[in-house]
Scaffold this active site. Structure first.
Site, PDB file in Angstrom:
ATOM      1  CB  SER A 150      38.041  29.024  31.416  1.00  0.00           C
ATOM      2  OG  SER A 150      37.426  30.282  31.589  1.00  0.00           O
ATOM      3  CE1 TYR A 201      38.468  35.121  34.939  1.00  0.00           C
ATOM      4  CE2 TYR A 201      36.537  33.766  34.564  1.00  0.00           C
ATOM      5  CZ  TYR A 201      37.715  34.318  34.110  1.00  0.00           C
ATOM      6  OH  TYR A 201      38.141  34.066  32.842  1.00  0.00           O
ATOM      7  CB  THR A 250      41.511  33.973  37.857  1.00  0.00           C
ATOM      8  OG1 THR A 250      41.709  32.792  37.074  1.00  0.00           O
ATOM      9  CG2 THR A 250      42.086  35.169  37.114  1.00  0.00           C
ATOM     10  CE  LYS A 264      46.282  31.532  34.623  1.00  0.00           C
ATOM     11  NZ  LYS A 264      45.601  32.769  34.212  1.00  0.00           N
ATOM     12  CG  HIS A 302      44.831  37.275  32.927  1.00  0.00           C
ATOM     13  ND1 HIS A 302      44.113  36.816  33.995  1.00  0.00           N
ATOM     14  CD2 HIS A 302      44.043  37.046  31.845  1.00  0.00           C
ATOM     15  CE1 HIS A 302      42.946  36.359  33.588  1.00  0.00           C
ATOM     16  NE2 HIS A 302      42.880  36.463  32.278  1.00  0.00           N
TER      17      HIS A 302
HETATM   18  C1  GLV Z   1      39.615  36.156  30.734  1.00  0.00           C
HETATM   19  O1  GLV Z   1      40.129  35.702  31.727  1.00  0.00           O
HETATM   20  C2  GLV Z   1      40.327  36.806  29.685  1.00  0.00           C
HETATM   21  O2  GLV Z   1      41.536  37.068  29.844  1.00  0.00           O
HETATM   22  O3  GLV Z   1      39.726  37.116  28.650  1.00  0.00           O
END
Ligand code: GLV
Length: 390
Positions: free
Chosen positions: A107, A130, A156, A252, A276
Site C-alpha cells: 500500500s 491512490y 485504488t 481496484k 474497499h
Molecule cells: C485506506 O485505504 C483505508 O481503507 O484505510
C-alpha cells in the site's frame, strides 16, 4: 505455536496482541458497518455442490493473475499501516507471500517504504497507488515502483473521499500512535508488540514522509486523504495514470457494471470488484453479490478479481466459481501478521489454501481453472434481488 485451524483463530490472537487503535483500524467498516458485515455474510448464501465418485486425485490450485503464476487465486490486498500491526509488517508479509507463491501488494499508506520492501524480498511485488492531485508526487511514486521492479500497479479508484470509520476518530488513529493516557494504558498490555516497535526504526508512513509536499500532519491518514486526494477524479485522469505505467494495471474498487465498462476504455488489464472492505460507501451491496453483474458486463473482455469479505478458502472457491480470475484478501492476512508476524501470514495462507484445495476436491474438481457456476447452488435472486433502475 498454538493450533490454528481457521482465520478466526488468528483474529482472536491478533486482538489480544495488537493495540486497540490498530485492531480497530483493520476491523471496521464505515458508518453502520452494514456493508462490512454483508461482504462476509453474503458468501454464506452461496452453497457448494457436493459431488462423489469423481476423480479428486492430483489437485492443483495454481493459476495466473494478470499473466503471473500464482500458487492459488489469492493476492495479498494493499492494507495501510500494516507496519503498525507488527514491527516491519510489510516486509514480513511480503516475505510470507513470496515464499507461498502469491502476489503481495504494498500500500502507498504502508510503514515500510517501497525501497525497503524491495531490498528485503527477491520476488517482484505489486504496488498500490491512490488517485492523488499532486502529479509530481504520483510520478515519483510510479518511478520508485518501477525502480523497485514492481510487477503490477494497483490503482485504488474508490477512494476520492475517505469513508468515515467511527472508531478511528474515537481512537485518534495515527502512525506512530499519539501518546494519550488511554493509548499508553492500552499499549502497556501489548508487551510483544511494544518490544517489536522499540526494535525498529520503521514507524512512519515510509512512502509519504519526506516524499510528499505540504502534508500538515504526516502521521494522520484522515488529514492526508483530505488534503491530497483528487475529489474531482474522472476517467481521463485514470487513463493518464494508466499511460504512466508500462506493465499490468489493476483498477481496484469497481462495484458497478457501468464503471466496469468504463474501465475497459482506459486500458486496464484487470479490475477488482470491491467495495474497499465496506470501509467506504456504507449501504453499498457486497462485492460477491455484485460480481455476477460485473461478469455479465465485462467478464469476457477483462480479467476480474474479487475483494472484500473473503475469510476462507470456500469464499475463494465461490468467487472463482462465479467467474473471478483471482481474489484479494486484506483482513485475513492482517490478522495473521498481528497475531504472529511472518509465520502468521504464512499460516493464514496455508489455512485458506487447504480449505480451497479440499473443498474443490469435494466439489469434484481437480483444478481451480475448472471451477464454474455448476459447482455452486445459487439462490435464484442472488444476482437480481437488487438492481439499479437505469
Ligand atoms: C485506506 O485505504 C483505508 O481503507 O484505510
Amino acid at each position: 505455536m498454538p493450533v490454528i485451524t481457521e482465520i478466526e483463530d488468528l483474529k482472536r490472537i491478533y486482538k489480544r496482541r495488537v493495540p486497540k487503535m490498530f485492531y480497530d483500524y483493520a476491523e471496521s467498516g464505515s458508518w453502520t458497518e452494514q456493508t462490512f458485515r454483508e461482504n462476509s455474510s453474503d458468501f454464506d448464501l452461496l452453497k457448494l455442490r457436493q459431488r462423489i465418485a469423481m476423480d479428486m486425485d492430483n489437485r492443483s490450485t495454481k493459476t495466473t493473475m494478470v499473466g503471473q503464476e500464482v500458487a492459488m487465486p489469492v493476492a495479498l490486498a494493499p492494507v495501510g499501516l500494516t507496519g503498525m500491526q507488527h514491527a516491519d509488517g510489510e516486509i514480513k508479509a511480503a516475505r510470507a507471500a513470496e515464499k507461498f507463491g502469491v502476489p503481495f501488494t504494498l500500500s502507498t499508506m504502508s510503514i515500510c517504504s517501497i525501497e525497503d520492501v524491495a531490498a528485503h524480498t527477491e520476488t517482484p511485488f505489486w504496488f498500490q497507488v491512490y488517485t492523488l492531485k499532486d502529479d509530481d508526487f504520483m510520478k515519483r511514486l510510479f518511478d520508485r515502483a518501477k525502480e523497485a521492479k514492481c510487477s503490477a500497479l494497483v490503482i485504488t479508484v474508490d477512494l476520492q473521499l475517505l469513508g468515515q470509520r467511527h472508531r478511528d476518530l474515537k481512537n485518534g488513529l495515527s502512525a506512530p500512535p499519539k501518546l494519550t493516557p488511554a493509548s499508553i494504558a492500552n499499549m502497556m498490555t501489548k508487551v510483544q508488540w511494544g518490544l517489536g516497535m522499540l526494535g525498529t526504526k520503521r514507524r512512519f508512513f515510509g512512502n509519504i514522509v519526506g516524499h510528499a509536499k505540504g502534508v500538515t500532519d504526516p502521521s494522520s491518514l484522515s488529514s492526508w486523504t483530505a488534503e491530497a486526494f483528487d475529489q474531482s477524479l474522472d476517467w481521463e485522469r485514470i487513463k493518464q495514470f494508466r499511460s504512466w505505467w508500462d506493465g499490468p494495471v489493476i483498477l481496484k474498487g469497481i462495484l458497478d457494471p457501468e464503471d466496469a465498462k468504463m474501465a475497459l476504455n482506459v486500458g486496464a488489464d484487470a479490475i477488482v470488484c470491491s467495495n474497499h472492505g465496506g470501509r467506504q460507501l456504507d449501504g453499498a451491496l457486497s462485492s460477491i453479490r455484485m460480481l455476477p453483474q460485473i461478469m455479465d458486463a465485462v467478464g469476457d473482455k477483462i480479467e476480474v478479481h474479487l475483494d472484500s469479505g473473503i475469510r476462507s478458502g470456500q469464499d475463494v472457491l465461490k468467487a472463482v466459481a462465479l467467474g473471478a480470475r483471482g481474489t484479494m484478501i486484506g483482513r485475513a492476512w492482517t490478522y495473521g501478521l498481528g497475531a504472529m508476524g511472518e509465520a502468521g501470514v504464512t499460516r493464514a495462507l496455508e489455512v485458506i489454501h487447504k480449505e480451497l484445495d479440499l473443498s474443490m476436491g469435494l466439489c469434484g474438481r481437480r483444478s481451480v481453472e475448472d471451477l464454474d457456476a455448476s459447482n455452486l447452488l445459487i439462490p435464484e435472486d442472488f444476482a437480481t434481488r437488487w438492481k439499479a433502475s437505469a
